[in-house]
Design a protein around this motif. Sequence first.
Motif, short mmCIF file in Angstrom:
data_model
loop_
_atom_site.label_atom_id
_atom_site.label_comp_id
_atom_site.label_asym_id
_atom_site.label_seq_id
_atom_site.Cartn_x
_atom_site.Cartn_y
_atom_site.Cartn_z
N TYR A 8 0.96 -1.67 0.23
CA TYR A 8 0.09 0.34 -0.31
C TYR A 8 1.45 1.16 -0.22
N ALA A 9 2.03 0.78 1.04
CA ALA A 9 2.31 2.68 0.71
C ALA A 9 3.84 2.47 1.87
N VAL A 10 4.77 3.28 1.45
CA VAL A 10 6.51 3.36 2.70
C VAL A 10 6.48 4.27 2.86
N CYS A 11 7.10 3.88 4.66
CA CYS A 11 6.83 4.97 5.06
C CYS A 11 8.15 4.97 6.49
N ARG A 12 8.64 5.26 7.41
CA ARG A 12 9.47 5.97 7.78
C ARG A 12 8.35 4.57 8.92
N PRO A 13 9.00 3.60 10.24
CA PRO A 13 8.94 3.57 11.14
C PRO A 13 7.79 4.31 12.30
N PHE A 14 6.95 3.74 12.13
CA PHE A 14 5.99 4.36 13.59
C PHE A 14 5.79 3.39 14.14
N GLY A 15 6.15 4.07 16.15
CA GLY A 15 4.71 2.91 17.37
C GLY A 15 3.28 3.34 17.05
N ARG A 31 -0.12 -5.14 7.82
CA ARG A 31 0.85 -5.66 8.69
C ARG A 31 1.91 -4.70 8.27
N THR A 32 3.34 -4.69 8.98
CA THR A 32 4.67 -3.61 8.07
C THR A 32 5.52 -4.62 8.20
N LEU A 33 6.06 -4.28 7.29
CA LEU A 33 7.63 -5.22 6.95
C LEU A 33 8.26 -4.12 6.85
N ARG A 34 9.53 -4.18 7.56
CA ARG A 34 11.05 -3.48 8.04
C ARG A 34 11.81 -3.72 6.83
N HIS A 35 12.75 -2.68 6.40
CA HIS A 35 13.96 -3.06 6.01
C HIS A 35 14.57 -1.49 5.93
N ARG A 36 15.91 -1.87 7.05
CA ARG A 36 16.46 -0.91 8.11
C ARG A 36 15.64 0.56 7.61
N VAL A 100 9.24 -7.00 -1.48
CA VAL A 100 9.27 -6.20 -1.58
C VAL A 100 10.26 -5.57 -0.78
N ARG A 101 11.72 -5.66 -0.17
CA ARG A 101 12.86 -5.49 0.82
C ARG A 101 13.53 -5.29 -0.69
N VAL A 102 13.56 -6.41 -1.29
CA VAL A 102 14.72 -5.57 -2.45
C VAL A 102 14.40 -4.91 -2.90
N GLU A 106 16.48 -0.97 -3.54
CA GLU A 106 16.59 -0.14 -4.40
C GLU A 106 16.45 1.58 -4.66
N ARG A 107 15.74 1.77 -3.91
CA ARG A 107 14.67 2.81 -4.03
C ARG A 107 15.29 3.15 -2.27
N GLU A 108 15.56 3.01 -1.30
CA GLU A 108 15.33 4.03 -0.13
C GLU A 108 16.48 5.59 -0.41
N GLY A 109 16.76 5.73 -1.18
CA GLY A 109 17.42 7.13 -1.45
C GLY A 109 16.50 7.75 -1.71
N ASP A 110 15.66 7.46 -2.80
CA ASP A 110 14.48 8.18 -3.71
C ASP A 110 13.59 8.53 -2.50
N PHE A 111 12.93 6.96 -1.65
CA PHE A 111 11.86 7.34 -1.12
C PHE A 111 12.04 8.09 0.65
N LEU A 112 13.70 8.03 1.14
CA LEU A 112 13.64 8.56 2.71
C LEU A 112 13.75 9.91 2.00
#
Length: 260
Positions: A8-15, A31-36, A100-102, A106-112
């Motif tokens: 659905y979406a990508v976001c930063r970890p949230f509590g 559910r959430t799936l965390r990667h770095r 999903v983690r791959v 691959e897009r970590e920099g753009d997402f952040l």
Amino acid sequence: MTGLRYVYAVCRPFGAALQSQLTGVAGDPPRTLRHRGLVAVVSHVPEADFTEESLKERLEDLDWLAATARAHQQVIDALTAVTTPLPLRMATVFRDDSGVRVMMEEREGDFLRTLDRLDGRVEWGVKVYVEESAGQDGRGGREPAGKPASGREYLLRRRARTRAGEELWQRAEEFAGRLHGTLADRADDARLHAPQNPALSGATGRNVLNAAYLVRRDLSEEFVELVDRTKDDVPGIRVELTGPWAAYSFAGENPEEGAA
């Protein structure tokens, strides 16, 4: 549960926890799936519905499409209440968690970078419509009652209607331009979308402004009040406000990119 992973979406970890009764596409709770430093919000969906070939058929099924869109939006809305999500396109699927983690790696920099830009902000939509009602002369007055007494009177009435319609349209465009300028000054960013087709949107009137505004959460109340103060400024013109939404119109890394 087996099946493909619907993202659905990508976001930063949230509590904060998502709603306990929240269900996603195909009825599976997200559910959430965390990667770095990122989190993907995912659920399981049946492979039979989401392979490339089956999707082509499913997208022709309007009932299925509407149900899927509603479920997708429910999850995005729930995320927007607790964090700043970067929504992905509907029907973004991967084979498994590893896929999903791959994608996130691959897009970590753009997402952040995009999440930094959207952090603490929501999207508000503003539309302006011309309501040229039958029997109106374009200024809020009524046309003369009864049938025209002659062909000349008929032509005069028709000419007056045309002139009044042109004047109303011009006033609407000027009003929409002023409103957009005012709202854009109060927003961090703005997007002008193509006018909506009434046959598709179901909205009455002619759409002269279809805009989205990226607004800080703590300034949203002031933004809404500003729109509300303009709603009755020009007779025959309707202003509609929607939101707050996840920042779909601003989710792309580049201004022209749109949704992620």
